[in-house]
Every structure is written in structure tokens, then in C-alpha cells.
Design a protein around this motif. Structure first.
Motif, mmCIF file in Angstrom:
data_model
loop_
_atom_site.group_PDB
_atom_site.id
_atom_site.type_symbol
_atom_site.label_atom_id
_atom_site.label_comp_id
_atom_site.label_asym_id
_atom_site.label_seq_id
_atom_site.Cartn_x
_atom_site.Cartn_y
_atom_site.Cartn_z
ATOM 1 N N VAL A 42 0.929 -1.103 0.013
ATOM 2 C CA VAL A 42 0.035 0.005 0.047
ATOM 3 C C VAL A 42 0.861 1.355 0.005
ATOM 4 C CG1 VAL A 42 -1.821 1.401 1.414
ATOM 5 C CG2 VAL A 42 -1.958 -1.355 1.186
ATOM 6 N N GLY A 43 1.816 1.247 0.796
ATOM 7 C CA GLY A 43 2.925 2.499 1.029
ATOM 8 C C GLY A 43 3.607 2.559 -0.539
ATOM 9 N N GLU A 44 4.166 1.444 -0.951
ATOM 10 C CA GLU A 44 4.783 1.600 -2.288
ATOM 11 C C GLU A 44 3.794 2.107 -3.336
ATOM 12 O OE1 GLU A 44 7.574 -2.523 -1.660
ATOM 13 O OE2 GLU A 44 6.401 -2.257 -3.466
ATOM 14 N N GLU A 45 2.507 1.934 -3.445
ATOM 15 C CA GLU A 45 1.796 1.952 -4.487
ATOM 16 C C GLU A 45 1.296 3.672 -4.190
ATOM 17 O OE1 GLU A 45 1.867 0.486 -7.057
ATOM 18 O OE2 GLU A 45 2.127 -1.673 -6.171
ATOM 19 N N ALA A 46 1.037 4.066 -3.167
ATOM 20 C CA ALA A 46 1.096 5.454 -2.780
ATOM 21 C C ALA A 46 1.958 6.316 -3.405
ATOM 22 C CB ALA A 46 0.766 5.345 -1.148
ATOM 23 N N MET A 51 4.356 9.957 -7.438
ATOM 24 C CA MET A 51 5.542 10.026 -8.580
ATOM 25 C C MET A 51 4.695 10.262 -9.918
ATOM 26 S SD MET A 51 8.262 7.669 -6.995
ATOM 27 C CE MET A 51 8.796 6.852 -8.483
ATOM 28 N N ALA A 52 3.732 9.456 -10.382
ATOM 29 C CA ALA A 52 2.794 9.528 -11.387
ATOM 30 C C ALA A 52 2.294 11.018 -11.478
ATOM 31 C CB ALA A 52 1.968 8.344 -11.350
ATOM 32 N N ALA A 53 1.748 11.283 -10.524
ATOM 33 C CA ALA A 53 1.290 12.672 -10.553
ATOM 34 C C ALA A 53 2.133 13.932 -10.688
ATOM 35 C CB ALA A 53 0.426 12.879 -9.200
ATOM 36 N N ILE A 61 -1.231 7.940 -13.977
ATOM 37 C CA ILE A 61 -1.893 8.130 -12.793
ATOM 38 C C ILE A 61 -2.830 7.123 -12.441
ATOM 39 C CG2 ILE A 61 -3.416 9.851 -11.411
ATOM 40 C CD1 ILE A 61 -1.728 12.168 -13.269
ATOM 41 N N VAL A 62 -3.875 7.045 -13.526
ATOM 42 C CA VAL A 62 -4.824 5.990 -13.570
ATOM 43 C C VAL A 62 -4.376 4.537 -13.137
ATOM 44 C CG1 VAL A 62 -6.779 4.560 -14.737
ATOM 45 C CG2 VAL A 62 -6.535 7.252 -14.803
ATOM 46 N N TYR A 63 -3.199 4.228 -13.928
ATOM 47 C CA TYR A 63 -2.421 2.945 -13.568
ATOM 48 C C TYR A 63 -1.962 2.764 -12.116
ATOM 49 C CZ TYR A 63 0.558 -1.105 -14.626
ATOM 50 O OH TYR A 63 0.974 -2.305 -14.551
ATOM 51 N N GLU A 64 -1.325 3.720 -11.852
ATOM 52 C CA GLU A 64 -0.957 3.823 -10.296
ATOM 53 C C GLU A 64 -2.125 3.565 -9.169
ATOM 54 O OE1 GLU A 64 1.934 2.857 -9.585
ATOM 55 O OE2 GLU A 64 3.016 2.881 -11.581
ATOM 56 N N VAL A 65 -3.134 4.733 -9.403
ATOM 57 C CA VAL A 65 -4.245 4.691 -8.555
ATOM 58 C C VAL A 65 -4.812 3.259 -8.538
ATOM 59 C CG1 VAL A 65 -6.358 5.747 -8.124
ATOM 60 C CG2 VAL A 65 -4.561 7.130 -8.491
#
Ligand code: PRT
Length: 113
Positions: A42-46, A51-53, A61-65
């Protein structure tokens, strides 16, 4: 088909992976590794979302969210919680301005002191 259906279907798949073979399923492997491993994801994906944003690429952004939501759902499932619980909380907040809610919270804190 609503997006609530998508979340609920995914929640059911996640639930079905509890106790499943960790060699056959990514979600089963996460449950097998335990809560710390789930929370680490969860922390890594946040972080990857931030970073994507910062890159400003809408697709990224959509992929990472999506990764963040997915891993957050695994974390919810670890506590036997479901998307419906989070949606109910968002519905409860509907129409209540964040500033208003913050003021109410501050008043409650002052009352408690
Ligand atoms: N939505 C997802 C989903 N999103 C992301 N992931 C996985 O999450 C993993 C971690 O992502 P990372 O970004 O950390 O990628 P990584 O491979 O570690 O590599 P890097 O980014 O670090 O380079 C990847 O292996 C993704 O495939 C997902 N794995 C499963 N699901 C859903 O869960 C269902 C059950 O999956 P299984 O349990 O594997 O059958 C699937 O049918 C899907 O609906």
C-alpha cells in the motif's frame, strides 16, 4: 454495470484467495506473507501514485491509482472489511464540507479538554 459492482466483484475474488495456494495467486501470496507485506505494498503504491502525478501523465496516474486501490482492498480484506464499508463512510460525508467537518472536529477536541 456500476463501478460498485466492479469493486464488489474484486472484493469477492480477494476474499476467495484467503487460504488459497500462494504459488497460484498473487493475492494468496500477499495474505500468506502477512499484514506487513500487504501494508508495504500500500505504501509503495501510494508513493508510485505521487510520482506519477508529479510526472503529470494521466495514463500513469490511473494505472498507479488502480494499483493503490487494489492493494488497499487487500488491506481492507485482511481486516474483514469490504468496499461497501468505505463507500458507506464516503456517503456519510456527502454534502458535509471538509472545512465544516474540520471545525466540528476541533470543537469536539476543545470540549474534551
Ligand atoms: N487488480 C489486480 C492487480 N493489480 C495489480 N496487481 C499485481 O500487483 C503486483 C505488484 O505490482 P508492482 O507495481 O509492485 O509491480 P512489480 O511486479 O512488483 O514490479 P515493479 O513495479 O516494482 O517494477 C503485480 O504483480 C501486479 O500484477 C494485481 N493483481 C491482481 N489483481 C486482481 O486480483 C485478482 C486475483 O489475482 P490473483 O490472486 O493473482 O489470481 C485478479 O484477477 C485481478 O482482478
Amino acid at each position: 454495470m456500476t463501478s460498485n459492482d466492479t469493486l464488489e466483484r474484486l472484493a469477492q475474488v480477494i476474499e476467495s484467495r484467503k487460504g488459497a495456494d500462494p504459488d497460484a495467486s498473487y493475492v494468496a501470496r500477499l495474505f500468506h506473507k502477512g499484514l506487513d507485506a500487504i501494508l508495504k505494498k500500500v505504501g509503495e503504491e501510494a508513493t508510485e501514485t505521487v510520482m506519477a502525478a508529479k510526472d503529470g501523465d494521466p495514463k500513469k496516474i490511473v494505472y498507479e491509482v488502480a494499483d493503490l486501490w487494489f492493494h488497499s482492498m487487500v488491506a481492507l480484506a485482511a481486516f474483514d472489511l469490504r468496499p461497501a464499508d468505505v463507500l458507506a463512510e464516503l456517503e456519510r460525508r456527502e454534502g458535509l464540507s471538509g472545512l465544516q467537518e474540520f471545525a466540528q472536529r476541533s470543537q469536539r477536541k476543545e470540549g474534551a479538554q
